[in-house]
Design a protein around this motif. Structure first.
Motif, PDB file in Angstrom:
ATOM      1  N   CYS A 135       0.854  -1.186   0.000  1.00  0.00           N
ATOM      2  CA  CYS A 135       0.000   0.000   0.000  1.00  0.00           C
ATOM      3  C   CYS A 135       0.891   1.237   0.000  1.00  0.00           C
ATOM      4  CB  CYS A 135      -0.908   0.016   1.247  1.00  0.00           C
ATOM      5  SG  CYS A 135      -0.010   0.345   2.799  1.00  0.00           S
ATOM      6  N   LEU A 136       0.255   2.379  -0.209  1.00  0.00           N
ATOM      7  CA  LEU A 136       0.890   3.661   0.095  1.00  0.00           C
ATOM      8  C   LEU A 136       0.303   4.106   1.432  1.00  0.00           C
ATOM      9  CD1 LEU A 136       1.046   5.967  -3.078  1.00  0.00           C
ATOM     10  CD2 LEU A 136       2.966   5.135  -1.696  1.00  0.00           C
ATOM     11  N   TYR A 137       1.135   4.151   2.458  1.00  0.00           N
ATOM     12  CA  TYR A 137       0.660   4.626   3.757  1.00  0.00           C
ATOM     13  C   TYR A 137       0.713   6.150   3.737  1.00  0.00           C
ATOM     14  CZ  TYR A 137       0.152   5.286   8.761  1.00  0.00           C
ATOM     15  OH  TYR A 137      -0.297   5.675   9.990  1.00  0.00           O
ATOM     16  N   ILE A 138      -0.382   6.770   4.152  1.00  0.00           N
ATOM     17  CA  ILE A 138      -0.549   8.225   4.061  1.00  0.00           C
ATOM     18  C   ILE A 138      -0.473   8.822   5.459  1.00  0.00           C
ATOM     19  CG2 ILE A 138      -2.087  10.081   3.306  1.00  0.00           C
ATOM     20  CD1 ILE A 138      -3.524   7.803   1.592  1.00  0.00           C
ATOM     21  N   ARG A 139       0.421   9.764   5.667  1.00  0.00           N
ATOM     22  CA  ARG A 139       0.577  10.377   6.987  1.00  0.00           C
ATOM     23  C   ARG A 139       0.396  11.902   6.886  1.00  0.00           C
ATOM     24  NH1 ARG A 139       2.806   9.186  11.866  1.00  0.00           N
ATOM     25  NH2 ARG A 139       1.438   7.388  11.618  1.00  0.00           N
ATOM     26  N   PRO A 140      -0.820  12.414   7.112  1.00  0.00           N
ATOM     27  CA  PRO A 140      -1.027  13.863   7.243  1.00  0.00           C
ATOM     28  C   PRO A 140      -0.806  14.267   8.696  1.00  0.00           C
ATOM     29  CG  PRO A 140      -3.043  12.656   6.571  1.00  0.00           C
ATOM     30  CD  PRO A 140      -2.090  11.689   7.137  1.00  0.00           C
ATOM     31  N   PHE A 141      -0.269  15.448   8.920  1.00  0.00           N
ATOM     32  CA  PHE A 141      -0.075  15.912  10.297  1.00  0.00           C
ATOM     33  C   PHE A 141      -0.043  17.438  10.349  1.00  0.00           C
ATOM     34  CE2 PHE A 141       3.938  15.005   8.308  1.00  0.00           C
ATOM     35  CZ  PHE A 141       4.882  15.909   8.782  1.00  0.00           C
ATOM     36  N   ILE A 142      -0.365  17.966  11.514  1.00  0.00           N
ATOM     37  CA  ILE A 142      -0.369  19.418  11.749  1.00  0.00           C
ATOM     38  C   ILE A 142       0.407  19.683  13.025  1.00  0.00           C
ATOM     39  CG2 ILE A 142      -1.775  21.487  12.140  1.00  0.00           C
ATOM     40  CD1 ILE A 142      -4.130  20.053  10.831  1.00  0.00           C
ATOM     41  N   PHE A 143       1.269  20.688  12.980  1.00  0.00           N
ATOM     42  CA  PHE A 143       2.039  21.018  14.184  1.00  0.00           C
ATOM     43  C   PHE A 143       2.185  22.537  14.315  1.00  0.00           C
ATOM     44  CE2 PHE A 143       4.898  20.263  10.683  1.00  0.00           C
ATOM     45  CZ  PHE A 143       5.859  21.250  10.762  1.00  0.00           C
ATOM     46  N   ALA A 144       2.322  22.996  15.556  1.00  0.00           N
ATOM     47  CA  ALA A 144       2.411  24.425  15.856  1.00  0.00           C
ATOM     48  C   ALA A 144       3.804  24.948  15.539  1.00  0.00           C
ATOM     49  CB  ALA A 144       2.079  24.663  17.324  1.00  0.00           C
ATOM     50  N   THR A 145       3.886  26.087  14.862  1.00  0.00           N
ATOM     51  CA  THR A 145       5.181  26.630  14.440  1.00  0.00           C
ATOM     52  C   THR A 145       5.513  27.994  15.028  1.00  0.00           C
ATOM     53  OG1 THR A 145       4.141  27.562  12.458  1.00  0.00           O
ATOM     54  CG2 THR A 145       5.141  25.379  12.253  1.00  0.00           C
ATOM     55  N   GLU A 146       4.578  28.606  15.751  1.00  0.00           N
ATOM     56  CA  GLU A 146       4.873  29.931  16.299  1.00  0.00           C
ATOM     57  C   GLU A 146       6.053  29.857  17.271  1.00  0.00           C
ATOM     58  OE1 GLU A 146       2.773  33.664  18.702  1.00  0.00           O
ATOM     59  OE2 GLU A 146       1.628  31.836  18.309  1.00  0.00           O
ATOM     60  N   ASP A 147       6.949  30.822  17.179  1.00  0.00           N
ATOM     61  CA  ASP A 147       8.145  30.883  18.032  1.00  0.00           C
ATOM     62  C   ASP A 147       7.784  31.649  19.309  1.00  0.00           C
ATOM     63  OD1 ASP A 147      10.639  31.074  19.159  1.00  0.00           O
ATOM     64  OD2 ASP A 147      11.624  31.943  17.408  1.00  0.00           O
ATOM     65  N   ARG A 148       7.280  30.920  20.289  1.00  0.00           N
ATOM     66  CA  ARG A 148       6.842  31.563  21.520  1.00  0.00           C
ATOM     67  C   ARG A 148       6.906  30.560  22.668  1.00  0.00           C
ATOM     68  NH1 ARG A 148       1.547  32.619  23.337  1.00  0.00           N
ATOM     69  NH2 ARG A 148       0.701  31.955  21.328  1.00  0.00           N
ATOM     70  N   LEU A 149       7.318  31.028  23.846  1.00  0.00           N
ATOM     71  CA  LEU A 149       7.516  30.125  24.973  1.00  0.00           C
ATOM     72  C   LEU A 149       6.472  30.254  26.074  1.00  0.00           C
ATOM     73  CD1 LEU A 149      11.414  30.192  25.295  1.00  0.00           C
ATOM     74  CD2 LEU A 149       9.962  28.569  24.068  1.00  0.00           C
ATOM     75  N   SER A 150       5.405  30.992  25.829  1.00  0.00           N
ATOM     76  CA  SER A 150       4.315  31.024  26.802  1.00  0.00           C
ATOM     77  C   SER A 150       3.309  29.932  26.446  1.00  0.00           C
ATOM     78  CB  SER A 150       3.634  32.398  26.802  1.00  0.00           C
ATOM     79  OG  SER A 150       3.150  32.714  25.512  1.00  0.00           O
TER      80      SER A 150
END
Length: 362
Positions: A135-150
């Motif tokens: 098969c073709l295994y499909i991996r969609p994902f979303i991750f936070a990219t804002e540069d902030r430490l709060s």
């Protein structure tokens, strides 16, 4: 959606069908490209397909510090007509947004998710492994990219899709596994993130997985926080089969991920020739029913393996309970056969479950 195609030069990407010389394995390989799109100023923008490679990300990106990251897992299959078809991909898109709601990530319209995945598969369709069970295994994902430490939801995100040419999860045969029934380790509690495919849920499972290995078990059968009810098995939904052929799946709650495989089995009772139902499953009764012979087969439902048969369970005190004769039973074999034949186009399934990936790129 206006996707920009920034593809590798023809001389650097696959130009012939992928015919593996050996076992491909599951999840190890990548195709030539990936899809990316950014969220900023309240909207998703800049959809693009680019060469597969490292991300450029700030050290303060919030996904790295606070785990604001979700993903999905789906499969595409090649049918006898030589075309590639996805399987219930709309359900993955729905679940992605349910996960997003739980961890405060903005929703991504389902139509955009589907268009992104189909466009990427079309670009890299030559990477489909020409091998039995592949098969073709499909991996969609979303991750936070804002540069902030709060600690708060990010205002910027990246949506990405990668593809993994993969072989059959079990090779040629299903194999029965052992599970550790643990009262020490818990996957989720009510009110938490258990019903989402949040990356942190899987990081939290690694310690329990190591413990299971010490007992000779493949994974953990998780119980609820009271240690009374059965919840999930590893990264799959648990199920068992009664001697009259009824399939029983634990009721979906906010501590159990809603498996698309489980949902599909619930819809296939007529095709399978048996009843399928959901209900809370008390551990004490579950064990008693195995010992009395009322439960004859058990296992887990999930995208990667489809069905993982369970031959035995081991408790933390070393007690072992064997299901039936400890081998793969006929009901599980039939479930696997029916399900995978629908995925591969060898058997008709419910309308709309398989969708052809249209050829768009010359």
């Amino acid at each position: 959606m206006d996707i920009k195609f920034n593809l590798k030069p023809a001389s650097e990407r696959r130009t012939e069908p992928f015919v593996p010389q050996g076992e491909v394995g599951f999840g190890r390989l990548r195709t030539d490209h990936m899809f990316m799109m950014d969220y900023q100023d309240g909207e998703w923008r800049n959809p693009r397909i680019v060469p597969y490679g490292p991300f450029e990300m700030a050290p303060g990106a919030m996904a790295l510090h606070y785990g604001q990251s979700i993903f999905e897992g789906a499969k595409a299959f090649m049918h006898e007509d030589g075309e590639i078809y996805t399987f219930r991909l709309n359900k993955n898109a729905e679940r992605m947004n349910r996960s997003a709601d739980i961890v405060c990530i903005p929703n991504l319209p389902e139509a955009m998710q589907l268009e992104a995945i189909n466009a990427l598969i079309d670009v890299d369709r030559l990477w489909f492994p020409r091998q039995e069970g592949a098969c073709l295994y499909i991996r969609p994902f979303i991750f936070a990219t804002e540069d902030r430490l709060s600690v708060s939801p990010s205002s910027k995100y990246c949506f990405c899709v990668v593809l993994s040419p993969s072989g059959a999860y079990y090779g040629k045969n299903l194999n029965a596994i052992r599970l550790l029934i643990s009262t020490k380790y818990h996957r989720a509690v009510s009110g938490g993130t258990g019903a989402s495919k949040a990356a942190g849920n899987y990081a939290a499972s690694l310690r329990a997985g190591k413990a299971a290995a010490e007992y000779g078990a493949a994974q953990v059968l998780y119980l609820d926080a009271s240690n009374k009810y059965i919840e999930e098995v590893g990264a799959m939904n648990h199920f068992h089969i009664l001697k009259d052929g009824t399939i029983v799946i634990p009721e979906f709650t906010d501590t159990i991920l809603r498996s698309i495989t489980s949902e599909s089995i619930l819809a296939l009772s007529e095709e399978l020739g048996c009843k399928v139902r959901q209900e809370p499953v008390l551990l004490e009764k579950f064990i008693a029913d195995i010992e009395s012979g009322e439960i004859i087969e058990a296992g887990g439902f999930g995208t990667a393996a489809v069905v993982s048969p369970v031959g035995s369970y081991i408790f933390e005190d070393g007690r072992v309970v064997t299901v039936g004769d400890g081998q793969v039973g006929p009901h599980i074999s039939r479930i696997y056969k029916v399900f995978t034949e629908i995925q591969k186009g060898l058997r008709p399934g419910p309308d709309g479950w398989v969708k052809k990936v249209e050829r768009r790129v010359g």
